[in-house]
Motif scaffolding. Structure first.
Motif, PDB file in Angstrom:
ATOM      1  N   GLY A  47       0.913  -0.779  -0.269  1.00 60.12           N
ATOM      2  CA  GLY A  47       0.145  -0.013   0.158  1.00 60.12           C
ATOM      3  C   GLY A  47       1.011   1.219  -0.181  1.00 60.12           C
ATOM      4  N   LEU A  50       1.851   1.807  -3.751  1.00 59.39           N
ATOM      5  CA  LEU A  50       0.711   2.299  -4.451  1.00 59.39           C
ATOM      6  C   LEU A  50       0.916   3.836  -3.745  1.00 59.39           C
ATOM      7  CD1 LEU A  50      -1.211  -0.849  -4.674  1.00 59.39           C
ATOM      8  CD2 LEU A  50       0.124   0.654  -6.217  1.00 59.39           C
ATOM      9  N   PHE A 220      -4.948   0.061  -5.252  1.00 57.33           N
ATOM     10  CA  PHE A 220      -4.624   1.077  -3.455  1.00 57.33           C
ATOM     11  C   PHE A 220      -5.489   0.990  -2.903  1.00 57.33           C
ATOM     12  CE2 PHE A 220      -4.629   4.875  -0.223  1.00 57.33           C
ATOM     13  CZ  PHE A 220      -3.825   4.549  -0.437  1.00 57.33           C
TER      14      PHE A 220
END
Ligand code: AVJ
Length: 324
Positions: A47, A50, A220
């Motif tokens: 995450g 991203l 994401f």
């Protein structure tokens, strides 16, 4: 001047913020009539990667615009930091934007970086120490949304808080107000705060920033379900949810959702959750403020608005607040 062993910095709270807390938050959120998942769980390793990618997207204007505002006005911002003062960053991550300010702060007493990620703190502290050899970097592992107990020698210095990135926008107005009060307490007496806030603008620009053509924001958002599958043994079918970003004009916020494309069930830690076709999981709010709105807001949290810097297109704002 960095001679701290990061393992000594692990706070009790951080040690507690483990898998069980994540599981409890997920199960709690999915049990509500409007299913929700807290956005702070976006930032696992994938995450965070991203998000870095998001910050470089053509549609995602906040990061580059805020950096340009900092570049243009860092000297003015730094002028309010007294010699020997402390700069305290809440949720410092990689401390990239901080570098812009630090160039103008050769007489800073110390830089306190606060983040939940010990590895991010360690990487940033190493980089900053190499770049600014005389800088006293003081990393603290912790959750900035709780009052921070600063080491006595730091507490004794005049303190300037730094909270860039429009992270404040992820909190509801009530939570954001509480947060500004918590910061004020940590920075008292007489603290200052430099805080970035994304501005209200035409909804099309806003929605595109959160629903980019390359699909990075979608990835994401969906990574949250992938993380639940990975870490909590979840059974989400990632192909049966799609990313949605909408502007909610009543609340002045972008909302991100994951929408179920068919009726389905998913299990988390042995609990089953049912989804209707078109039913959403609300995963993030990103509140947008006008300049006077943010200033009123700061006032009601006990801060006195001082200077405010913005870009020529009025996309983003950086506010200077003083403790009253
Ligand atoms: C991390 C708070 C700046 O609200 O813009 C970016 C995160 N979410 N794209 C934001 C985010 C989707 C974000 N902040």
């Amino acid at each position: 001047m960095l001679n701290l062993d990061m393992r000594d910095l692990l706070s009790e709270r951080y040690a507690l913020e483990g898998e069980d807390e994540f599981a409890a938050a997920v199960i709690g959120g999915l049990s509500r009539p409007q299913k929700t998942l807290p956005c702070r769980y976006f930032y696992d390793a994938r995450g965070s990667e991203l998000f870095e990618e998001i910050t470089r997207l053509p549609e995602y204007y906040p990061t580059r615009t805020e950096a340009a505002i900092l570049e243009a006005h860092a000297g003015e911002m730094a002028a309010g930091v007294p010699r020997g003062g402390a700069l305290v960053e809440f949720g410092s991550g990689s401390s990239l934007k901080t570098e812009i300010l630090l160039r103008y702060l050769p007489r800073l007493g110390c830089y306190v970086s606060i983040d939940v990620s010990a590895s991010a703190l360690e990487d940033a502290a190493r980089r900053l120490t190499a770049r600014f050899p005389t800088l006293d970097v003081r990393p603290i592992v912790g959750d900035f949304s709780f009052p921070i107990v600063l080491p006595a020698d730091v507490a004794a210095r005049p303190k300037t808080g730094f909270f860039p990135g429009s992270t404040i926008g992820n909190f509801t107005p009530a939570e954001a107000q509480r947060l500004l009060r918590v910061f004020r307490a940590s920075l008292s007496p007489g603290g200052r705060l430099i805080v970035g806030a994304d501005l209200k603008k035409d909804p099309r620009t806003l929605v595109q920033a959160y629903d980019d053509a390359a699909g990075v924001t979608a990835a994401f958002n969906l990574n949250l379900l992938a993380r639940i599958n990975r870490e909590l043994g979840g059974s989400f079918d990632l192909t049966a949810f799609h990313h949605e970003a909408i502007y909610n004009p009543r609340d002045g916020r972008i909302e991100m959702h994951l929408v179920s494309t068919r009726p389905q069930e998913a299990a988390v830690r042995g609990r089953r959750f049912r989804f209707r076709q078109g039913e959403s999981i609300h995963t993030e709010n990103s509140y947008k403020y006008s300049i006077p709105q943010f200033q009123d807001f700061a006032r009601s949290a006990g801060w006195q608005p001082q200077r405010v810097w913005t870009d020529a297109a009025a996309l983003f704002s950086v506010h200077e607040l003083a403790s009253v």
